[in-house]
Scaffold this motif. Structure first.
Motif, PDB file in Angstrom:
ATOM      1  N   THR A 162      41.281  39.922  33.503  1.00  0.00           N
ATOM      2  CA  THR A 162      41.616  41.278  33.966  1.00  0.00           C
ATOM      3  C   THR A 162      40.486  41.852  34.830  1.00  0.00           C
ATOM      4  N   GLY A 163      39.627  40.987  35.333  1.00  0.00           N
ATOM      5  CA  GLY A 163      38.429  41.474  36.033  1.00  0.00           C
ATOM      6  C   GLY A 163      38.658  41.852  37.494  1.00  0.00           C
ATOM      7  N   PRO A 187      31.086  45.039  45.656  1.00  0.00           N
ATOM      8  CA  PRO A 187      31.940  44.070  44.947  1.00  0.00           C
ATOM      9  C   PRO A 187      32.988  44.719  44.052  1.00  0.00           C
ATOM     10  N   ASP A 188      32.673  45.888  43.484  1.00  0.00           N
ATOM     11  CA  ASP A 188      33.646  46.493  42.563  1.00  0.00           C
ATOM     12  C   ASP A 188      34.838  47.117  43.280  1.00  0.00           C
ATOM     13  N   ARG A 189      34.699  47.282  44.574  1.00  0.00           N
ATOM     14  CA  ARG A 189      35.827  47.833  45.334  1.00  0.00           C
ATOM     15  C   ARG A 189      36.872  46.775  45.661  1.00  0.00           C
ATOM     16  N   ILE A 190      36.506  45.516  45.437  1.00  0.00           N
ATOM     17  CA  ILE A 190      37.398  44.416  45.860  1.00  0.00           C
ATOM     18  C   ILE A 190      38.289  43.980  44.708  1.00  0.00           C
ATOM     19  N   LEU A 191      39.559  43.809  45.023  1.00  0.00           N
ATOM     20  CA  LEU A 191      40.500  43.255  44.058  1.00  0.00           C
ATOM     21  C   LEU A 191      41.056  41.969  44.670  1.00  0.00           C
ATOM     22  N   ILE A 192      40.875  40.861  43.951  1.00  0.00           N
ATOM     23  CA  ILE A 192      41.385  39.578  44.460  1.00  0.00           C
ATOM     24  C   ILE A 192      42.876  39.470  44.103  1.00  0.00           C
ATOM     25  N   PHE A 349      44.304  50.241  40.250  1.00  0.00           N
ATOM     26  CA  PHE A 349      44.809  49.014  40.876  1.00  0.00           C
ATOM     27  C   PHE A 349      44.518  47.788  40.009  1.00  0.00           C
ATOM     28  N   ARG A 350      43.344  47.752  39.431  1.00  0.00           N
ATOM     29  CA  ARG A 350      43.007  46.597  38.613  1.00  0.00           C
ATOM     30  C   ARG A 350      43.944  46.518  37.398  1.00  0.00           C
ATOM     31  N   ALA A 354      46.804  43.610  36.833  1.00  0.00           N
ATOM     32  CA  ALA A 354      46.775  42.745  35.649  1.00  0.00           C
ATOM     33  C   ALA A 354      48.117  42.779  34.918  1.00  0.00           C
ATOM     34  N   ARG A 355      48.804  43.911  35.001  1.00  0.00           N
ATOM     35  CA  ARG A 355      50.108  44.004  34.329  1.00  0.00           C
ATOM     36  C   ARG A 355      51.202  43.287  35.105  1.00  0.00           C
ATOM     37  N   LEU A 356      51.205  43.545  36.413  1.00  0.00           N
ATOM     38  CA  LEU A 356      52.302  43.000  37.224  1.00  0.00           C
ATOM     39  C   LEU A 356      52.104  41.532  37.587  1.00  0.00           C
TER      40      LEU A 356
END
Ligand SMILES: Cc1ncc(COP(=O)(O)O)c(C=O)c1O
Length: 483
Positions: A162-163, A187-192, A349-350, A354-356
């Motif tokens: 979930t990171g 780095p914390d603004r990025i969602l892979i 968003f994170r 992680a849910r979807l």
């Protein structure tokens, strides 16, 4: 195919509010479906009277469309038996097209399925757009890195995650985006994510409600249209001119909630959005309280000058959601992409992601982080930039010789495709159908329009094919264009 499905599909795609006349729309839809292989084989069309009655259209509207397609050769008439699709116009092969909606699909599901899906012959070869050169990728290095990361995997990497993506990858991406694209990032603004497509779906679901309005570049990227429409948004065409998306050209008075744009290299036209237009767009978004989705899909491949800084880095406020992908710079099958989000949205968003779309592939992400860290990524991009530059030059030269003055080409300062526009009176769809019979894919520009088609032409991908294939492909273009 049962005629009932044709009527259903026409009913869902015909836009009664469009400025394009109903007869023209009907002609265009049927023609596109034939070319795309959605009407496969000698399919019988509904009788004009039945079609007119079921869809509450004038009989002449239907008759005009049928006659036009008969004259163009897409249809054939059989005395006493009806009107049929001309088998000659079926694409060479491929079961990839959806032919009839399945029973039980929702309206949304049916719309999604009847949207355009690349048939097999549009996945490789001349002039398939959006595909990089896959054989020039440093596969050996990449395999070694993956093997090493798999051998030394921490077993926790195989669990649910979930990171928002592996931290090591987010760190190298953050450095890269700040330096190369002037993106305001950490780095914390990025969602892979697993592709720009997933990023767009997530943005649409989290920042807009069904029925909200999204401005879509006209002409524009089919994938974005699919993602936004699937989330229930109302798509409004925002015309693109020589300066990029033009907010003043939008005629629909409704306030947008989302604005989708490709400012560094507009897809498909190739226009680079000017600074004045960028500022105007940001100001308009601010005034409308809208989010701007900046899709920066291929700006690494710039040939004429330094890369244009991202729109996201220009904005004072945090209105821009930056969408990046590894599909062009690495390879599309990798399915690794990323979002750069405003600080205030990261947590939401994170969680939603992680849910979807539960995360995974952390070992692959570790290999990618090292691939970038060790300079393999930058070297590969540099080599591909040179390769694509010379392939574009080859395409220009070959078209100049083969198709003379007829075709007008887009500027091509960047990217992996050129747009060739045709003189008025030439039928891009019919010529594309003929080229397809000879194994050449000419993606029609018209497919990228939501409303009335502005210019007729083709989107010609050159990145993933050799110079010999380019020249062979141009010979086919010249042959189908010959009087
Ligand atoms: C405008 C645009 N955005 C994004 C993408 C890439 O999407 P994905 O990351 O889902 O492969 C493409 C691919 O063709 C594209 O043309």
């Amino acid at each position: 195919m049962h005629e009932h499905w044709i009527i259903e599909a026409l009913a869902s795609e015909l836009d009664r509010h469009s400025k394009e006349g109903l007869s023209r729309q009907l002609t265009r839809l049927l023609r596109d479906w034939i070319v795309a292989g959605r009407l496969v084989g000698e399919v019988r069309l509904p009788a004009s009277r039945d079609l007119a009655q079921s869809m509450r259209l004038g009989r002449n509207t239907v008759l005009y469309a049928y006659e036009q397609l008969l004259a163009e050769g897409y249809l054939i008439a059989r005395q006493g038996a009806g009107t049929f699709v001309n088998r000659l116009f079926a694409p060479a092969a491929g079961p990839a097209c959806v032919r009839e909606p399945l029973l039980g699909l929702s309206m949304r599901g049916q719309r999604l399925c009847t949207g355009y899906l690349r048939p097999r012959e549009e996945l490789e070869g001349a002039f398939v757009p959006c595909v990089p050169e896959l054989s020039a990728f440093p596969h050996r290095i990449w395999q070694q890195l993956q093997a090493r990361h798999n051998r030394h995997a921490d077993s926790r990497d195989f669990n649910y995650q979930t990171g928002g993506g592996l931290r090591a990858l987010r760190e190298v991406l953050s450095d890269y985006l700040q330096l190369s694209r002037s993106v305001r990032c950490h780095p914390d603004r990025i969602l892979i994510t697993q592709g720009a497509q997933q990023s767009l779906a997530l943005v649409a679901h989290l920042l807009a409600d069904a029925g909200d309005v999204a401005w879509m570049e006209e002409p524009g990227y089919l994938g974005a249209k699919a993602a936004l429409a699937a989330a229930g948004l109302e798509l409004v065409p925002a015309p693109v001119d020589a300066d990029g998306l033009n907010p003043q050209g939008v005629t629909d008075p409704r306030v947008p909630r989302l604005i989708y744009t490709t400012p560094s290299h507009q897809f498909p036209s190739g226009v680079v959005m000017t600074l004045a237009r960028r500022l105007e767009l940001l100001e308009r978004a601010e005034r409308s309280n809208a989010w701007v989705i900046e899709d920066d899909y291929d700006s690494e491949f710039r040939y004429s000058s330094q890369p244009i800084p991202a729109l996201q880095g220009l904005a004072d406020s945090e209105r821009v959601i930056y969408v990046g992908t590894m599909s062009k710079v690495m390879y599309p099958g990798l399915r690794i992409a990323y979002l750069v989000l405003p600080d205030a949205l990261i947590d939401a968003f994170r969680r939603a992601n992680a849910r979807l779309y539960p995360e995974g592939h952390y070992r692959l992400q570790a290999a990618l982080a090292e691939f970038i860290e060790r300079g393999h990524f930058a070297r590969h991009v540099r080599r591909m930039r040179e390769l694509y530059r010379s392939r574009q030059a080859c395409l220009r030269l070959a078209l100049g010789r083969g198709a003379g003055e007829c075709l007008q080409l887009s500027p091509g300062e960047a990217g992996m495709h050129l747009v060739a526009t045709l003189p008025s009176g030439m039928d891009a769809v019919r010529l594309a159908a003929e080229a397809s019979q000879r194994g050449v894919c000419l993606r029609t520009l018209g497919r990228h329009y939501l409303g009335e088609v502005g210019e007729e032409g083709w989107v010609l991908g050159y990145a993933g094919i050799s110079e010999a294939e380019i020249r062979r492909g141009v010979e086919v273009i010249a042959a189908v264009m010959a009087p």
